[in-house]
Design a protein around this motif. Structure first.
Motif, PDB file in Angstrom:
ATOM      1  N   ASN A   1      42.322  26.038  59.159  1.00  0.00           N
ATOM      2  CA  ASN A   1      43.395  26.224  58.185  1.00  0.00           C
ATOM      3  C   ASN A   1      42.934  25.809  56.791  1.00  0.00           C
ATOM      4  OD1 ASN A   1      46.349  26.959  59.087  1.00  0.00           O
ATOM      5  ND2 ASN A   1      45.464  25.791  60.788  1.00  0.00           N
TER       6      ASN A   1
ATOM      7  N   GLU B   1      59.191  33.751  48.055  1.00  0.00           N
ATOM      8  CA  GLU B   1      59.810  33.767  49.387  1.00  0.00           C
ATOM      9  C   GLU B   1      60.440  35.127  49.675  1.00  0.00           C
ATOM     10  OE1 GLU B   1      59.086  29.600  48.393  1.00  0.00           O
ATOM     11  OE2 GLU B   1      60.052  31.193  47.240  1.00  0.00           O
TER      12      GLU B   1
ATOM     13  N   TRP C   1      55.520  40.769  54.537  1.00  0.00           N
ATOM     14  CA  TRP C   1      54.654  40.212  55.580  1.00  0.00           C
ATOM     15  C   TRP C   1      55.241  40.449  56.963  1.00  0.00           C
ATOM     16  CZ3 TRP C   1      51.414  35.263  54.816  1.00  0.00           C
ATOM     17  CH2 TRP C   1      50.722  35.333  53.594  1.00  0.00           C
TER      18      TRP C   1
ATOM     19  N   PHE D   1      53.400  28.321  48.073  1.00  0.00           N
ATOM     20  CA  PHE D   1      53.966  28.797  49.330  1.00  0.00           C
ATOM     21  C   PHE D   1      52.915  28.786  50.442  1.00  0.00           C
ATOM     22  CE2 PHE D   1      54.421  32.216  52.366  1.00  0.00           C
ATOM     23  CZ  PHE D   1      55.718  32.054  52.823  1.00  0.00           C
ATOM     24  N   HIS D   2      51.739  29.302  50.128  1.00  0.00           N
ATOM     25  CA  HIS D   2      50.675  29.448  51.116  1.00  0.00           C
ATOM     26  C   HIS D   2      50.178  28.093  51.605  1.00  0.00           C
ATOM     27  CE1 HIS D   2      46.518  31.036  52.283  1.00  0.00           C
ATOM     28  NE2 HIS D   2      47.366  31.606  53.112  1.00  0.00           N
TER      29      HIS D   2
ATOM     30  N   ASP E   1      51.905  25.299  51.598  1.00  0.00           N
ATOM     31  CA  ASP E   1      52.985  24.728  52.426  1.00  0.00           C
ATOM     32  C   ASP E   1      53.053  25.396  53.794  1.00  0.00           C
ATOM     33  OD1 ASP E   1      53.778  22.805  50.581  1.00  0.00           O
ATOM     34  OD2 ASP E   1      55.413  24.027  49.759  1.00  0.00           O
ATOM     35  N   ARG E   2      52.835  26.686  53.838  1.00  0.00           N
ATOM     36  CA  ARG E   2      52.854  27.419  55.113  1.00  0.00           C
ATOM     37  C   ARG E   2      51.797  26.853  56.067  1.00  0.00           C
ATOM     38  NH1 ARG E   2      54.332  32.896  56.578  1.00  0.00           N
ATOM     39  NH2 ARG E   2      52.952  33.747  58.167  1.00  0.00           N
ATOM     40  N   HIS E   3      50.602  26.616  55.541  1.00  0.00           N
ATOM     41  CA  HIS E   3      49.533  26.093  56.397  1.00  0.00           C
ATOM     42  C   HIS E   3      49.723  24.607  56.695  1.00  0.00           C
ATOM     43  CE1 HIS E   3      47.191  29.669  57.080  1.00  0.00           C
ATOM     44  NE2 HIS E   3      47.553  30.041  55.859  1.00  0.00           N
TER      45      HIS E   3
ATOM     46  N   ASN F   1      52.591  23.356  57.355  1.00  0.00           N
ATOM     47  CA  ASN F   1      53.502  23.437  58.504  1.00  0.00           C
ATOM     48  C   ASN F   1      52.740  23.766  59.782  1.00  0.00           C
ATOM     49  OD1 ASN F   1      55.741  22.828  56.938  1.00  0.00           O
ATOM     50  ND2 ASN F   1      56.218  24.976  56.539  1.00  0.00           N
ATOM     51  N   GLN F   2      51.725  24.613  59.684  1.00  0.00           N
ATOM     52  CA  GLN F   2      50.917  24.924  60.870  1.00  0.00           C
ATOM     53  C   GLN F   2      50.151  23.695  61.349  1.00  0.00           C
ATOM     54  OE1 GLN F   2      48.580  28.382  59.848  1.00  0.00           O
ATOM     55  NE2 GLN F   2      50.394  29.694  59.726  1.00  0.00           N
TER      56      GLN F   2
END
Length: 178
Positions: free
Chosen positions: A43, A85, A92, A160-161, A163-165, A167-168
């Motif tokens: 990640n 968002e 996506w 955003f990107h 934060d998305r990762h 969360n992963q």
């Protein structure tokens, strides 16, 4: 949102991500629950390549504009005024395929990739300074999945990107704790 605020939001997201991953041991950072799920190291490497390419592209577009070259994107600005968002929700799929240029491919230590990711804040800060007198909403740098994004939306995408990762990685930490 002003570019300075966008820059700060990226820096804050980056710091949250780094703090999250620093909680892992090297072994935990390489752990994967299955072959299709990225480890924390993967990640982080992906974030580095994706952000590096995005920052490079924004610099390239800015320089082309200053040199009087035609814009890279001259089509309809279908995302004008939308938040990142909203754009992601419209463009996506639930599980996107990473462009090869942004795919993790080298491996290595989590400490290296965290340092590399952290180092990207400096060129992004310099870019925001270069953009100070520009109409950054008029400078378009298309995203490979989402299409035409202005510079403000590109900065939003970086936040955003990351934060998305994060969360992963948080989901991986939860699986490790079980």
């Amino acid at each position: 949102m002003a570019l300075e605020e966008l820059l700060q939001s990226v820096g804050t997201a980056r710091n949250r991500y780094i703090h999250c991953v620093q909680q892992l041991t090297e072994e935990q950072a390489h752990w994967k629950p299955d072959p299709e799920t990225w480890s924390a190291v993967e990640n982080t490497e992906h974030l580095y390549w994706a952000e590096h390419g995005g920052i490079w592209g924004m610099w390239k577009i800015l320089q082309a504009k200053r040199d009087g070259k035609p814009p890279v994107y001259a089509g309809e600005l279908i995302h004008r005024g939308l938040s990142i968002e909203e754009i992601i929700a419209r463009t996506w799929q639930p599980k996107e395929k990473v462009p090869p240029i942004a795919a993790p491919r080298m491996g290595g230590s989590v400490a290296f990739w965290l340092a590399a990711l952290e180092s990207l804040q400096q060129p992004l800060t310099q870019l925001s300074q270069e953009l100070a007198d520009e109409d950054f909403e008029a400078i378009i740098h298309p995203h490979p999945i989402s299409g035409p994004l202005d510079i403000g939306q590109r900065f939003e995408f970086l936040r955003f990107h990351i934060d998305r990762h994060r969360n992963q990685v948080t989901n991986l930490q939860t699986m490790l704790a079980v």
